[in-house]
Design an enzyme around this catalytic site. Structure first.
Site, PDB file in Angstrom:
ATOM      1  N   TYR A  39       0.816  -1.218   0.000  1.00 44.47           N
ATOM      2  CA  TYR A  39       0.000   0.000   0.000  1.00 44.47           C
ATOM      3  C   TYR A  39       0.847   1.264   0.000  1.00 44.47           C
ATOM      4  CZ  TYR A  39      -4.578   2.197   1.096  1.00 44.47           C
ATOM      5  OH  TYR A  39      -5.755   2.903   1.065  1.00 44.47           O
TER       6      TYR A  39
ATOM      7  N   LYS B 275      -2.206   9.289   0.730  1.00 43.98           N
ATOM      8  CA  LYS B 275      -3.205   9.640   1.737  1.00 43.98           C
ATOM      9  C   LYS B 275      -2.584  10.435   2.883  1.00 43.98           C
ATOM     10  CE  LYS B 275      -6.868   7.660  -0.109  1.00 43.98           C
ATOM     11  NZ  LYS B 275      -8.031   8.450  -0.558  1.00 43.98           N
TER      12      LYS B 275
END
Length: 259
Positions: free
Chosen positions: A156, A163
């Protein structure tokens, strides 16, 4: 007494607003009175279906195709909103993308695409949204982030970094836009039960959803409507003094430590 339609007369843009969390947000804002603009890139049919559902509530609802990873598309999107709806009160930065792979296998194109769609889009969309909001006396911006901004999730790295950048932007925008009466916050859901998640789980690990439920104190997965409710609250007058915060919606999942 709380107004039954606290967002009546407001215009809201939801990027990626036709499916999953975005769809739930679009419909919740429409239920609370807002006219909505649904942005999509490839999935026109669900965007149109969501818009039609909003129209059935008596709201104006438009769909616009635009890739928020491209600056010219962002500018065109906001120009269309101003031309057709006359302004903007609410901007939900929900569209997201990413290439999930280990850090050592990340490619430049995938990294740039992920950062552009997930983080850069918020900055330059805000630049376009703010003049429209100022003309209407203020507004609300809510970005959808994820727990991967703070925690390490498998493969990720690009999305997590994007993010984290998104959350930093939320804090900076919250301070800079406060004098303009524009409220900026983020919502961070954990695993959300969507059709896409169910499909992915069925292919990769059929037991992942069962384990996720078992590890969540609330006893169930987060639903798109759970996220939408928090987003709608952050767009309401009741949230006027919440600024630059990341509101976690996870049913208590991240409260637990596991050895």
């Amino acid at each position: 007494m709380t107004h039954p339609l606290p967002l009546l007369g407001k215009v809201a843009l939801i990027t990626g607003g036709g499916r999953g969390i975005g769809k739930a947000i679009s419909l919740r804002l429409a239920q609370q009175g807002a006219d909505i603009v649904i942005n999509y890139v490839r999935n026109q049919t669900p965007a149109e279906e969501t818009a039609e559902a909003a129209r059935s509530m008596g709201r104006r609802a438009l769909t616009f195709r635009a890739n928020v990873g491209k600056l010219e598309d962002i500018q065109r999107l906001f120009a269309q909103i101003e031309a057709e709806l006359g302004g903007l009160d609410i901007f939900i930065s929900n569209a997201a993308s990413g290439f999930n792979r280990p850090a050592m296998l990340q490619k430049e194109t995938g990294w740039d695409h992920t950062l552009n769609v997930n983080a850069r889009a918020l900055l330059f969309a805000a630049q376009c949204a703010v003049p429209l909001m100022k003309a209407r006396g203020g507004g609300s911006i809510v970005a959808i982030t994820s727990l991967g901004s703070q925690r390490v999730l498998p493969d990720y790295v690009a999305v997590g970094a994007s993010k984290a950048a998104l959350e930093a932007l939320v804090r900076y925008l919250a301070v800079e836009l406060a004098p303009e009466k524009i409220v900026v916050n983020a919502v961070s859901p954990s695993i959300v039960e969507t059709d896409a998640l169910k499909h992915f789980a069925s292919l990769s690990d059929p037991d992942v959803l069962t384990r996720a439920v078992a590890n969540t104190p609330a006893g169930r997965l987060v639903q798109p409507e759970d996220v939408a409710g928090v987003v709608a609250f952050l767009c309401s007058p009741d949230a006027a003094m919440i600024r630059g915060q990341v509101i976690v919606v996870d049913g208590g999942l991240t409260l637990l430590t596991r050895g």
